[in-house]
Design an enzyme around this catalytic site. Structure first.
Site, short mmCIF file in Angstrom:
data_model
loop_
_atom_site.label_atom_id
_atom_site.label_comp_id
_atom_site.label_asym_id
_atom_site.label_seq_id
_atom_site.Cartn_x
_atom_site.Cartn_y
_atom_site.Cartn_z
N GLU A 21 0.85 -1.11 -0.01
CA GLU A 21 0.12 0.11 -0.01
C GLU A 21 0.76 1.20 0.15
O GLU A 21 0.94 2.09 0.86
CB GLU A 21 -0.76 0.19 1.25
CG GLU A 21 -1.75 -1.18 1.34
CD GLU A 21 -2.34 -1.29 2.71
OE1 GLU A 21 -2.03 -0.81 3.69
OE2 GLU A 21 -3.41 -2.09 3.04
N PRO A 22 1.62 1.44 -0.94
CA PRO A 22 2.53 2.67 -1.08
C PRO A 22 1.85 3.98 -1.33
O PRO A 22 0.98 3.85 -2.15
CB PRO A 22 3.60 2.39 -1.95
CG PRO A 22 2.94 1.23 -2.87
CD PRO A 22 1.93 0.48 -2.27
N GLY A 23 2.02 4.88 -0.37
CA GLY A 23 1.51 6.28 -0.88
C GLY A 23 2.79 7.21 -1.41
O GLY A 23 2.87 7.52 -2.49
N ARG A 24 3.36 7.62 -0.27
CA ARG A 24 4.57 8.54 -0.33
C ARG A 24 5.37 8.15 -1.68
O ARG A 24 5.80 8.97 -2.32
CB ARG A 24 5.16 8.88 0.92
CG ARG A 24 6.04 9.86 0.87
CD ARG A 24 7.03 9.88 2.16
NE ARG A 24 6.03 9.46 3.51
CZ ARG A 24 5.65 10.41 4.52
NH1 ARG A 24 6.00 11.47 4.43
NH2 ARG A 24 4.87 9.82 5.40
N ARG A 78 2.79 19.81 6.94
CA ARG A 78 3.69 19.13 7.22
C ARG A 78 4.78 19.64 8.32
O ARG A 78 5.27 19.04 9.23
CB ARG A 78 4.37 18.27 6.07
CG ARG A 78 3.27 17.43 5.37
CD ARG A 78 4.02 16.11 4.67
NE ARG A 78 4.53 15.07 5.27
CZ ARG A 78 5.75 15.00 5.60
NH1 ARG A 78 6.78 15.66 4.95
NH2 ARG A 78 6.33 14.04 6.43
N CYS A 89 -2.27 33.07 11.78
CA CYS A 89 -2.08 33.70 12.80
C CYS A 89 -1.87 32.63 13.89
O CYS A 89 -2.17 32.38 14.92
CB CYS A 89 -3.20 34.64 13.38
SG CYS A 89 -3.59 35.85 12.26
N TYR A 139 0.57 13.80 1.24
CA TYR A 139 0.19 14.74 2.54
C TYR A 139 0.15 15.97 2.33
O TYR A 139 0.57 16.72 3.29
CB TYR A 139 0.75 13.68 3.61
CG TYR A 139 0.80 12.46 3.62
CD1 TYR A 139 -0.39 11.74 4.00
CD2 TYR A 139 1.87 11.59 3.32
CE1 TYR A 139 -0.64 10.32 3.92
CE2 TYR A 139 1.75 10.18 3.12
CZ TYR A 139 0.51 9.55 3.58
OH TYR A 139 0.64 8.26 3.43
#
Ligand code: LLP
Length: 412
Positions: free
Chosen positions: A270-273, A309, A341, A370
């Site tokens: 399940e690779p994402g990055r 991030r 702010c 992300y």
């Protein structure tokens, strides 16, 4: 390798000038390189070709429909964690037989929808969830595949917030509970427990933690004479943000394949990055520069609502000028901050950069995973647009939100 490169001092995404896109679409904005996405997907697929793995792209890392469609068309499956992600999967006509569904808090409606669509696997994270899936499947007169998510309790060197495979996190079940679940599987007549699932964390640079986790799980299966067909090893492969030296896909394959081969289990990932991270950048404009106390600040037009991030994980992202300054330019140390702010609203701290002019553009590299998916409307800021580049052409694949989108559905 990604396809964001300088040509004559100007940053390009594939064959399109980034400054040109920014001029047409405005800032802040996200830009994705279609062919980098495909390269990365094929890299991991080819490295593991020998065992014909099912590679399910992790939708949470980048859920833009154009991104999903690109990967689905190339043969990828999808890893989803919510009804909303399932909805996206359906829109891009993802093959249900290539969808796996994880997450500790699935709701009844979400489970029903996923069964109706005929997804391949539910990765279950507790007995109570398994019981609910079993009930839902029974009501729909269906039998569904389930993989038990095991928390193998392995040490992973990454940020605490993205460590998931150590004891004490909310994910999966420990070996003792897993054994109890397998022993009581007869109770769940509408499910077939056909797999085990692990996901030990994110931005992991070496294969060792994966090897340790896989070994522990295989030992557990053998010791308890548990027979399953699928081994889902989750995502988590790390990428280069700065000076990291992550494993390549082929190194990873060399390190884990012997274990997979020996187990004779079919492999799911399940690779994402790994696929989306370096396929995207965020482009932002310098609004103002100022010096207060001992510090030089660059104030840009994107904030922690656009890209969280750095604020949330103190993550390092390279900040690069979209047009390289010409000649000898003095370098300075800057904090690059947004308009929100909060003092925690920054893209980078103590970064040495060539002096930048007001109105110039900066690229936040490695923002494809992300980035947009974690953005918000905090401070009532409309979300940025997303653009996809394919060789010489670019497409707006998500419009910039308008003020009216901010109040959509509100009553007063
Ligand atoms: N599978 C499961 C069950 C997951 O929970 C995740 C990520 C993945 C796969 C994909 O992991 P990847 O290959 O992308 O590392 N927001 C954080 C990352 C959170 C990851 C959550 N789970 C960040 O910006 O670093």
């Amino acid at each position: 390798m990604h396809r964001f490169k300088y040509k004559d001092g100007s940053l390009y995404c594939e064959n399109v000038n980034v400054a040109r896109i920014a001029k047409e679409v405005g800032t802040p904005l996200y830009i994705y390189s279609k062919n980098t996405l495909l390269d990365h997907y094929r890299k991991i697929r080819n490295a593991l070709r020998e065992v014909s793995p099912l590679i399910c792209f992790s939708v949470k890392s980048n859920s833009n429909l154009a991104v999903l469609k690109t990967l689905v068309a190339a043969g990828a499956g999808l890893d989803i964690v919510s009804g909303g992600e399932l909805y996206r999967a359906k829109l891009v006509k993802a093959d249900p037989g290539k969808i796996v569904y994880a997450g500790v808090g699935k709701k009844r409606d979400e489970i029903m929808d996923a069964i109706r669509y005929g997804i391949f696997f539910f990765n279950v994270e507790s007995d109570e969830e398994l019981a609910l899936i079993n009930t839902c499947a029974g009501e729909m007169k269906r039998k569904v595949n389930v993989a038990v998510r095991i928390n193998p309790d392995v040490r992973v060197l990454t940020h605490d917030y993205i460590t998931t495979g150590m004891g004490g996190t909310k994910f999966g079940v420990d070996f003792k509970r897993a054994r109890a679940i397998f022993r009581s599987s007869w109770k769940y007549r509408n499910t077939r427990i056909r797999g085990v699932h692990i996901h030990i964390g994110s931005q992991i640079l070496g294969a060792r933690p994966f090897q340790n986790a896989i070994k522990k799980v295989l030992k557990f299966l053998e010791a308890n004479k548990i027979v399953v067909e699928y081994l889902n090893i989750g995502g988590g492969l790390g990428i280069v943000y700065s000076l990291e030296k992550p494993q390549t896909a082929s190194r990873f394959a060399k390190d884990i394949l012997p274990l997979v081969r020996k187990s004779k289990l079919k492999l799911i990932l399940e690779p994402g990055r790994f696929i989306s991270g370096n396929s995207g950048i965020m482009v932002t404009k310098v609004l103002f520069r100022k010096r207060t106390g001992q510090k030089n600040f660059i104030i840009v037009d994107s904030g922690m609502n656009d890209f969280v991030r750095p604020s949330l994980y103190e993550a390092y992202h390279t900040i690069a000028p979209v047009t390289k300054p010409q000649g000898r330019v003095k370098k300075r140390r800057y904090d690059i901050v947004g308009p929100i702010c909060e003092s925690g609203d920054f893209l980078a701290k103590n970064r040495t950069l060539p002096a930048v002019a007001q109105g110039s553009l900066l690229a936040v590299m490695g923002a494809g995973a992300y980035g947009y998916t974690m953005s918000s409307n905090y401070n009532s800021r409309p979300r940025a647009p997303e653009v996809m580049v394919d060789k010489k052409r670019f497409f707006v694949v998500k419009k910039r939100e308008a003020y009216k989108d901010l109040v959509e559905g509100e009553a007063y």
